[in-house]
Enzyme design. Structure first.
Site, PDB file in Angstrom:
ATOM      1  N   GLY A   1       0.792  -1.203   0.000  1.00  0.00           N
ATOM      2  CA  GLY A   1       0.000   0.000   0.000  1.00  0.00           C
ATOM      3  C   GLY A   1       0.830   1.262   0.000  1.00  0.00           C
TER       4      GLY A   1
ATOM      5  CG  ASP B   1       5.510  -5.421  10.987  1.00  0.00           C
ATOM      6  OD1 ASP B   1       4.698  -6.019  11.705  1.00  0.00           O
ATOM      7  OD2 ASP B   1       5.410  -5.375   9.758  1.00  0.00           O
TER       8      ASP B   1
END
Length: 747
Positions: free
Chosen positions: A26, A138
Site C-alpha cells: 500500500g 514489525d
C-alpha cells in the site's frame, strides 16, 4: 546523494539497474536490481502521493539513515538510499530464501533444538538493531527470511528511533495483528525494545506450533486477546526451557520481559542446531535459490513503470485505539512489508519548537550543576572537550535539520552553534589540535573553541561514505573516489579514483599508514600524506575475504577474514607476522579489532576475546553486550575499548559492568550491577584523570573509581529517563536522558 529515477531511463535508480518488479504494498514497490559491481539488490521505492508528504519524507530520511547503521550476521544489510529523490528509495542486499511463515507452512513446526537456535539468531539480530537505537516494531514470520546461511531479519528499513514517538501519527498504529505488543495497541508507555521482545515470543510460538500464539480471529479480536488474555502455548515443547522463554517474552508489562542480550545468553550453547541445513527445509531453501532469476539483459522499459500513486489506505478516524477496537476493524497495509495504520486529524500539525532552556543547580560533589532542555527538539549525541560540552540536537520531533552547539562546562551557556543535516553523528570527534569533525551530519571541519570553519574546506555531502584521521590529514571516501584534505589548511592533498565498481571500506590507521580493503578483498596500504600505495597484502587464503581490519599500534595491523582467520601484518612492510584460524563465530559488521597494552582485543557479536600479538592465539573470552555499547568511537567512527587505570571497562550484559585485566580477561574485584531500570545503551566514559569512570544503564548512573582491587563507587544518580549518551571532563560527567534532558553532574 540526490539522484532521482532517471526520466530518460526508467530502469535505473541511482547506481542500481532495475531488472524486475518483485511486488508492491500500500505504500511502496519493490524491484530486483543489480549494483554496478553485479550484486543483486532489492530496491524499494515509495508511492508518489507519500513522497509529496513532507512528514512522510522526513520520516523516511531518518529511518533510512538509521537502518544503514544496523549490521550483524542475522540482518539484511541496507546498502544505499536516497531520501531526497523524487521517489525516495532504499536498497538492501537481495537474499534468496524462504520466509519463516512459508517454511513452517511447507515443512511443519520446527523441532525444539531448531526453535532454540532460531531464538538465538533472532535475539542477536534484535540486539544489533536495538544497539543502533532502533525498534523494529514489525517482527513477524514473514519478515524473517531463511537462507542458506541461516535466518535473517528483514524490513527494518523503516524502523524508528526508540525515543522518537512523534514519528507515529496521532491515532496511528504500527505493527501486525498477532505480533503486536499490548503497549503498541493501547498507546500507553513509549514503545521500546521490549516491544520487539514480545513479537519475538509470538514468532517463536509460531515456529514451535505452526499457530499464532493468540489464535486465528478478526483484527479486533486479536488485539483484544493480546491486551487482555493469555497466549495459547499448548504444543510448545517444555524441553530446553522453550515454553518458559516464550512465556517470559509474552509478559504483558514491558518491564518484565527479558532483553535481547539476556535471551541470547539464555539460549546460546556450544552446538546450536543448523536447522536450515536439514531436510526438508534444506531442499526448500535450495529450490528458492535455484528458481529462475531474471538474467543480465535489461527489462524492456515499458515493463518497469515509475511507481505511481496507490489508493490511500483506510484510516482510523476514531480518537483512540480502544475506540478502534470497538468499531470493529482497520486496514493494515505495509511499506516494504511493514504494516501501518494511520490516524488523521488535528494531531498531524506540528508546532514551532520551543527555545532551549538551561536551569542551574548546585556546586556540591555529585550534585547536578545544570540541566538543559531542548524544548520540542531533542539531543542525539554529547562530546566533552577542553573547550566545553559539544552536543548535537534536532530542531523538532519530525525533522532532520539541527545544529551542533558548544556550551560552557560551568553554566551550560551557549557559545556557538552551526547548522547540520542528519542525526546521531556516530563518526564525530575532536582531533588533538581541537578540530571538530562530523561528516555524517555534513558539518564543515570546525575549530571547537571558536566555531570557525576550516579555511578552504567544503561541507561533506551525502555521497561521503566515511572519513578517517591520519596525522594532520583527513582521508575521505566519496563513492569510488579517495581523497585527502589537510587538517591545517583545508587544501586537498591528493585524489585517487578507483577503476573498479568496488567500494573501499573504512580503513584501519597506524601512524600515517592506511589499510584499505574492498569487496574483492585486496588489502592495500596507502600513505595518508601522498596517496601512494606502499604495499598490497597477498597472503589471504583462497576465496577468503576480509570482514574486519584493526590497528595494533605502533607498527602492526590486524585483519580478520570471513573464514575466521586472524592475520597480524607489519604496517611498514606488509609482511605477515602470524596468521591463525580462530575457533569462534564471526559477526560481520559487529566486529572490531584493537590493542590495549600488550594484548590484542577482538569484539565480535556478543563475545570479547583477548589474543596474543605475536601468535594471534585467543587467550581468553567473555560475554559482551555488543560493540556500540562496549567500545567508544574516535573521530572517523572507529571503535576503541574503554580503559581506565589500566583496566578494561566492559559491559558483560545490559546491566553488569566489569573491570577486566586485559592480560587475563578476569574481573578485578566485584562487578557493578545496575538493577531494574533498563539495559545500558552507551559505553562508559572516562575522566581526564584516567582513573574515574562514569557508567549508566537505563536510568541508573554511577561514578566509579578504579583501584588495585577493582571499582569503588563514589556517587550515584537516577536520570529522569534512560541514558542514551554519556561523556566526561575534568568538571564531572554529562548524561543525555531520553534525548530530552542533558544533565551536567559534578565530579
Amino acid at each position: 546523494m540526490t539522484t532521482a529515477l532517471h526520466p530518460e531511463d526508467p530502469r535505473q535508480l541511482g547506481r542500481h539497474h532495475l531488472i524486475a518488479r518483485l511486488g508492491a504494498g500500500g505504500m511502496g514497490q519493490v524491484y530486483l536490481a543489480r549494483s554496478p559491481g553485479g550484486r543483486l539488490t532489492a530496491v524499494k521505492t515509495v508511492h508518489e502521493h507519500l513522497a509529496a508528504d513532507p512528514h512522510y519524507r522526513e520520516r523516511f530520511r531518518r529511518e533510512a539513515t538509521a537502518a544503514r547503521k544496523v549490521t550483524g550476521a542475522y540482518t539484511a544489510p541496507v546498502l544505499d538510499a536516497d531520501p531526497d529523490a523524487r521517489l525516495p528509495w532504499l536498497a538492501t542486499a537481495f537474499l534468496p530464501g524462504v520466509t519463516l511463515s512459508r517454511a513452517v507452512a511447507k515443512t511443519g513446526p520446527l523441532p525444539a533444538p531448531a526453535v532454540r537456535a532460531l531464538a538465538a539468531a533472532l535475539a542477536e539480530a534484535l540486539r544489533d538493531i536495538h544497539a543502533a537505537g532502533l525498534v523494529h516494531r514489525d517482527l513477524k514470520p514473514s519478515n524473517i527470511l531463511v537462507t542458506r546461511d541461516g535466518p535473517r531479519v528483514i524490513d527494518f528499513g523503516i524502523a524508528r528511533a526508540q525515543d522518537d514517538r512523534a514519528l507515529t501519527e496521532t491515532g496511528g498504529m504500527i505493527g501486525t495483528p498477532g505480533y503486536m505488543s499490548p503497549e503498541q495497541i493501547l498507546d500507553g508507555p513509549a514503545v521500546t525494545a521490549a516491544t520487539d521482545i514480545f513479537a519475538l515470543g509470538a514468532v517463536l510460538a509460531f515456529a514451535a506450533t505452526g499457530r499464532n500464539a493468540f489464535g486465528a480471529a478478526s483484527v479486533p479480536a486479536l488485539l483484544y486477546r493480546i491486551v487482555h488474555e493469555e497466549p495459547e502455548l499448548d504444543g510448545v515443547p517444555l524441553e530446553l526451557g522453550l515454553k518458559d522463554l516464550i512465556d517470559a517474552c509474552l509478559d504483558k508489562p514491558p518491564g518484565n520481559r527479558p532483553d535481547a542480550a539476556a535471551i541470547l545468553h539464555r539460549v546460546v550453547t556450544a552446538a546450536l542446531s543448523a536447522w536450515w541445513r536439514e531436510e526438508p527445509l534444506r531442499s526448500l531453501v535450495a529450490d528458492a535459490e535455484a528458481s529462475p532469476r531474471p538474467g543480465p539483459e535489461p527489462m524492456p522499459a515499458p515493463t518497469v513503470q515509475l511507481p505511481g500513486p496507490a489508493a490511500p489506505s483506510r484510516r482510523w478516524r476514531e480518537v483512540s485505539r480502544r475506540a478502534a477496537l470497538a468499531a470493529g476493524g482497520a486496514a493494515f497495509v505495509g511499506l516494504f512489508g511493514y504494516s501501518v495504520a494511520r490516524g488523521g486529524g488535528a494531531g498531524d500539525q506540528d508546532d514551532d519548537p520551543d527555545a532551549w532552556q538551561v536551569t542551574g543547580g548546585t556546586a556540591g560533589s555529585g550534585a547536578i550543576r545544570w540541566r538543559l532542555s531542548p524544548g520540542d527538539g531533542r539531543v542525539d549525541a554529547l562530546l566533552a572537550t577542553p573547550a566545553g560540552l559539544v552536543l548535537h540536537g534536532l530542531e523538532g520531533p519530525v525533522t532532520s535539520a539541527g545544529a551542533v552547539q558548544l556550551r560552557t562546562a560551568s553554566t551550560g551557556g551557549l557559545r556557538w552553534a552551526a547548522e547540520t543535516h542528519g542525526d546521531v553523528p556516530d563518526d564525530w570527534g575532536v582531533t588533538d589540535d581541537g578540530l571538530l569533525l562530523a561528516g555524517g551530519i555534513r558539518l564543515i571541519p570546525t575549530v571547537t573553541s571558536t566555531g570557525k570553519t576550516l579555511p578552504g574546506a567544503a561541507a561533506p555531502d551525502a555521497t561521503q561514505r566515511w572519513y578517517v584521521v591520519a596525522g594532520t590529514a583527513m582521508v575521505l571516501s566519496d563513492m569510488y573516489v579517495l581523497r585527502a584534505v589537510s587538517l591545517t589548511s583545508g587544501v586537498e592533498l591528493w585524489r585517487r579514483e578507483e577503476r573498479t565498481d568496488t567500494e573501499w571500506r573504512r580503513p584501519a590507521v597506524v601512524g600515517d599508514a592506511l589499510l584499505l580493503t574492498d569487496e574483492l578483498a585486496r588489502p592495500t596500504c596507502v600513505d595518508a600524506r601522498t596517496g601512494k600505495e606502499r604495499w598490497t597484502y597477498r597472503e589471504l587464503g583462497k576465496s577468503d575475504t576480509v570482514t574486519a581490519v584493526g590497528a595494533l599500534p605502533p607498527d602492526r595491523f590486524a585483519l580478520l577474514t570471513e573464514k575466521g582467520v586472524l592475520h597480524v601484518v607489519d604496517a611498514r612492510s606488509g609482511d605477515r607476522t602470524v596468521a591463525r584460524a580462530l575457533k569462534t563465530e564471526i559477526s560481520r559488521g559487529a566486529t572490531a579489532l584493537a590493542r590495549t597494552g600488550t594484548v590484542g582485543l577482538l569484539l565480535t557479536g556478543s563475545t570479547l576475546h583477548g589474543f596474543g600479538l605475536d601468535d594471534a592465539r585467543l587467550t581468553w573470552s567473555t560475554p559482551a553486550l555488543g560493540l556500540d555499547a562496549c567500545w567508544t568511537r574516535r573521530p572517523g567512527g572507529s571503535h576503541v575499548p574503554v580503559v581506565a587505570g589500566g583496566l578494561l571497562m566492559h559491559w558483560k550484559d545490559g546491566r553488569t559492568l566489569t573491570a577486566l585485566d586485559p592480560r587475563t580477561g578476569r574481573s578485578r574485584g566485584r562487578e557493578r550491577q545496575f538493577e531494574g531500570t533498563g539495559p545500558a545503551q552507551c559505553p562508559p566514559a572516562v575522566a581526564p584523570d584516567g582513573a574515574t569512570v562514569y557508567a549508566a544503564a537505563g536510568r541508573a548512573c554511577a561514578a566509579l573509581r578504579t583501584t588495585a582491587k577493582g571499582l569503588t563507587e563514589t556517587h550515584t544518580r537516577t536520570a529522569p529517563a534512560p541514558v542514551t549518551a554519556l561523556t566526561a571532563d575534568a568538571h564531572g560527567w554529562y548524561a543525555c536522558a531520553g534525548r530530552k534532558t542533558v544533565m551536567a553532574v559534578n565530579r
